[in-house]
Design a protein around this motif. Structure first.
Motif, PDB file in Angstrom:
ATOM      1  N   PHE A 131       0.968  -1.011   0.110  1.00  0.00           N
ATOM      2  CA  PHE A 131       0.008   0.045  -0.210  1.00  0.00           C
ATOM      3  C   PHE A 131       0.852   1.443   0.221  1.00  0.00           C
ATOM      4  N   ARG A 132       0.279   2.281  -0.286  1.00  0.00           N
ATOM      5  CA  ARG A 132       0.854   3.599  -0.347  1.00  0.00           C
ATOM      6  C   ARG A 132      -0.166   4.521  -0.070  1.00  0.00           C
ATOM      7  N   ASN A 133       0.158   5.726   0.695  1.00  0.00           N
ATOM      8  CA  ASN A 133      -0.924   6.481   0.977  1.00  0.00           C
ATOM      9  C   ASN A 133      -1.607   7.211  -0.331  1.00  0.00           C
ATOM     10  N   PRO A 134      -2.867   7.253  -0.367  1.00  0.00           N
ATOM     11  CA  PRO A 134      -3.640   7.347  -1.630  1.00  0.00           C
ATOM     12  C   PRO A 134      -3.457   8.794  -2.314  1.00  0.00           C
ATOM     13  N   LYS A 135      -2.918   9.688  -1.582  1.00  0.00           N
ATOM     14  CA  LYS A 135      -2.674  11.144  -2.140  1.00  0.00           C
ATOM     15  C   LYS A 135      -1.332  11.078  -2.895  1.00  0.00           C
ATOM     16  N   ASP A 136      -0.400  10.596  -2.513  1.00  0.00           N
ATOM     17  CA  ASP A 136       0.918  10.690  -3.364  1.00  0.00           C
ATOM     18  C   ASP A 136       0.703   9.602  -4.348  1.00  0.00           C
ATOM     19  N   ARG A 180     -10.009  -2.055   0.044  1.00  0.00           N
ATOM     20  CA  ARG A 180     -10.711  -2.574   0.679  1.00  0.00           C
ATOM     21  C   ARG A 180     -10.511  -4.053   0.956  1.00  0.00           C
ATOM     22  N   ARG A 181     -10.561  -4.677  -0.407  1.00  0.00           N
ATOM     23  CA  ARG A 181     -10.157  -6.150  -0.517  1.00  0.00           C
ATOM     24  C   ARG A 181      -9.030  -6.533  -0.145  1.00  0.00           C
ATOM     25  N   GLY A 182      -7.821  -5.522  -0.290  1.00  0.00           N
ATOM     26  CA  GLY A 182      -6.466  -5.763   0.065  1.00  0.00           C
ATOM     27  C   GLY A 182      -6.529  -5.952   1.734  1.00  0.00           C
ATOM     28  N   GLY A 183      -7.171  -4.798   2.252  1.00  0.00           N
ATOM     29  CA  GLY A 183      -6.889  -4.776   3.539  1.00  0.00           C
ATOM     30  C   GLY A 183      -7.682  -5.805   4.288  1.00  0.00           C
ATOM     31  N   ASN A 184      -8.762  -6.462   3.764  1.00  0.00           N
ATOM     32  CA  ASN A 184      -9.411  -7.490   4.408  1.00  0.00           C
ATOM     33  C   ASN A 184      -8.577  -8.641   4.302  1.00  0.00           C
ATOM     34  N   LYS A 192       1.216 -10.673   3.617  1.00  0.00           N
ATOM     35  CA  LYS A 192       2.076  -9.763   4.091  1.00  0.00           C
ATOM     36  C   LYS A 192       1.723  -8.265   3.732  1.00  0.00           C
ATOM     37  N   ILE A 193       1.158  -7.513   4.630  1.00  0.00           N
ATOM     38  CA  ILE A 193       1.007  -6.158   4.296  1.00  0.00           C
ATOM     39  C   ILE A 193       2.014  -5.130   4.230  1.00  0.00           C
ATOM     40  N   VAL A 194       2.708  -4.552   3.444  1.00  0.00           N
ATOM     41  CA  VAL A 194       3.596  -3.618   3.503  1.00  0.00           C
ATOM     42  C   VAL A 194       3.162  -2.256   3.119  1.00  0.00           C
ATOM     43  N   PHE A 195       3.987  -1.268   3.468  1.00  0.00           N
ATOM     44  CA  PHE A 195       3.714   0.177   3.199  1.00  0.00           C
ATOM     45  C   PHE A 195       4.843   0.864   2.576  1.00  0.00           C
ATOM     46  N   PHE A 196       4.700   1.622   1.299  1.00  0.00           N
ATOM     47  CA  PHE A 196       5.589   2.103   0.525  1.00  0.00           C
ATOM     48  C   PHE A 196       6.288   3.166   1.664  1.00  0.00           C
ATOM     49  N   GLU A 197       5.868   3.967   2.381  1.00  0.00           N
ATOM     50  CA  GLU A 197       6.461   4.798   3.282  1.00  0.00           C
ATOM     51  C   GLU A 197       7.293   4.168   4.417  1.00  0.00           C
ATOM     52  N   PHE A 198       6.826   2.869   4.936  1.00  0.00           N
ATOM     53  CA  PHE A 198       7.722   2.330   5.978  1.00  0.00           C
ATOM     54  C   PHE A 198       8.927   1.685   4.947  1.00  0.00           C
ATOM     55  N   PHE A 199       8.616   1.413   3.624  1.00  0.00           N
ATOM     56  CA  PHE A 199       9.757   0.611   3.129  1.00  0.00           C
ATOM     57  C   PHE A 199      10.855   1.846   2.822  1.00  0.00           C
ATOM     58  N   LEU A 200      10.404   2.934   2.239  1.00  0.00           N
ATOM     59  CA  LEU A 200      11.194   4.090   2.076  1.00  0.00           C
ATOM     60  C   LEU A 200      12.053   4.220   3.295  1.00  0.00           C
ATOM     61  N   ASP A 291      -9.204  -0.132   9.406  1.00  0.00           N
ATOM     62  CA  ASP A 291      -8.041   0.550   9.906  1.00  0.00           C
ATOM     63  C   ASP A 291      -6.726   0.331   9.285  1.00  0.00           C
ATOM     64  N   ILE A 292      -6.530   1.057   8.303  1.00  0.00           N
ATOM     65  CA  ILE A 292      -5.251   1.195   7.452  1.00  0.00           C
ATOM     66  C   ILE A 292      -4.216   2.136   7.745  1.00  0.00           C
ATOM     67  N   PRO A 293      -2.947   2.061   8.296  1.00  0.00           N
ATOM     68  CA  PRO A 293      -2.182   3.388   8.761  1.00  0.00           C
ATOM     69  C   PRO A 293      -1.480   3.937   7.848  1.00  0.00           C
ATOM     70  N   PHE A 294      -2.172   4.654   6.944  1.00  0.00           N
ATOM     71  CA  PHE A 294      -1.293   5.263   5.950  1.00  0.00           C
ATOM     72  C   PHE A 294      -0.717   6.541   6.622  1.00  0.00           C
ATOM     73  N   VAL A 295       0.428   6.776   5.653  1.00  0.00           N
ATOM     74  CA  VAL A 295       1.591   7.920   6.442  1.00  0.00           C
ATOM     75  C   VAL A 295       1.405   8.895   5.145  1.00  0.00           C
ATOM     76  N   TYR A 296       0.920   9.881   5.553  1.00  0.00           N
ATOM     77  CA  TYR A 296       1.196  11.242   4.427  1.00  0.00           C
ATOM     78  C   TYR A 296       2.224  12.204   4.514  1.00  0.00           C
ATOM     79  N   GLN A 297       2.987  12.073   5.636  1.00  0.00           N
ATOM     80  CA  GLN A 297       4.168  12.691   5.465  1.00  0.00           C
ATOM     81  C   GLN A 297       5.119  12.092   6.500  1.00  0.00           C
TER      82      GLN A 297
END
Length: 298
Positions: A131-136, A180-184, A192-200, A291-297
């Protein structure tokens, strides 16, 4: 997709209620469902522009013991097949590339789980959902739409594209439905759910913890991990002809390269206050219960 938009994707079609470009034709989407999965397959599942190429390169190297020399010999899209993609000019036909690949295969898809191979629910394969925050993500997709002839070289402006994105009138359909389907799937044993921002952030902090080697059943030396980390830095990936897709005829890097910025918070340069408030409202309506902890900055 009830709203009307002037932009048309090359070969666009609607499959099971969602918009696709012509490089994911209906017969290919049907065939993906019947794709024969192996127990040691690893699927990289993302919405477009969520850091897919980055994760493909990383996981491929982890599964191949950090063999960077081999990675330098072949573009990532031939080492990690894009399952639902069919480009006969580039000779990139995802299923045909995937079938003869030696195990363990690292396979890419932008599909919602309901369109994925049916056997993922029966085999012991691994699924990495990024996942990546949807605005970026939306800003990155906007630039990709402008630079890619596969997506019709979008000539509209940012407000129009944002409306398209919010309506799901973009290739591979609604980000909200995908998410929604991925989060479920987050509690599934093989996901394994990973986040672009955590990866960076993780790539810049030794020892890197970007994916969890235990999930992939891999044990690598610190030296190998360090070489993978340096190879997978965003600047290295952007300079690397095996990952930056400079050879792909459909991407005009003068407009926007495939690997553009790799930062967090660029959305602030595009979203107006009203657009941001509208986005947040729609997000709460569509996904507020998950509850998906997106990071926007950062």
């Amino acid at each position: 997709m009830s709203a009307s938009f002037s932009h048309k994707l090359p070969g666009e079609h609607v499959y099971d209620g969602s918009l696709f470009f012509g490089f994911s034709p209906p017969d290919t989407l049907d065939a993906v469902k019947d794709f024969e999965v192996r127990d040691d397959d690893i699927f990289i599942v993302t919405y477009p522009k969520a850091g897919t190429t980055w994760m493909q390169e990383l996981v491929w190297l982890v599964m191949n013991d950090g063999n960077i020399e081999a990675a330098k010999q072949k573009p990532v899209y031939f080492r990690s097949a894009f399952l639902e993609f069919k480009d006969e000019i580039l000779n990139e036909i995802g299923i045909e590339l995937a079938n003869p690949m030696p195990s363990p295969r690292v396979l890419k898809s932008h599909l919602q789980v309901k369109w994925m191979p049916r056997q993922i629910h029966q085999k012991n394969c691994k699924i990495v959902v990024m996942f990546r925050n949807p605005k970026d993500l939306c800003v990155s997709y906007y630039h990709f739409y402008k630079s890619s002839s596969s997506l019709g070289n979008f000539t509209g402006d940012w407000p129009e594209f944002l409306r398209m994105f919010l309506c799901g009138h973009v290739d591979h359909g609604s980000w909200f439905d995908f998410t929604r389907r991925g989060g479920n799937m987050r509690n599934n044993y093989n996901v394994k759910i990973v986040f672009f921002e955590f990866f960076l952030r993780s790539l810049s902090k030794p020892p890197p913890k970007y994916i969890g080697f235990a999930f992939l059943n891999k044990s690598l030396s610190l030296d190998v991990v360090d070489r993978i980390t340096r190879h997978c830095s965003f600047e290295s990936m952007r300079r690397n002809p095996m990952t930056n897709h400079d050879d792909v005829y459909s991407i005009n890097a003068d407009i926007s390269p495939l690997l553009r910025k790799g930062t967090v918070g660029d959305w602030k340069n595009y979203f107006t206050v009203n657009q941001n408030e509208d986005f947040d409202r729609i997000y709460q309506e569509r996904l507020g219960d998950i509850d998906i902890p997106f990071v926007y900055q950062l």
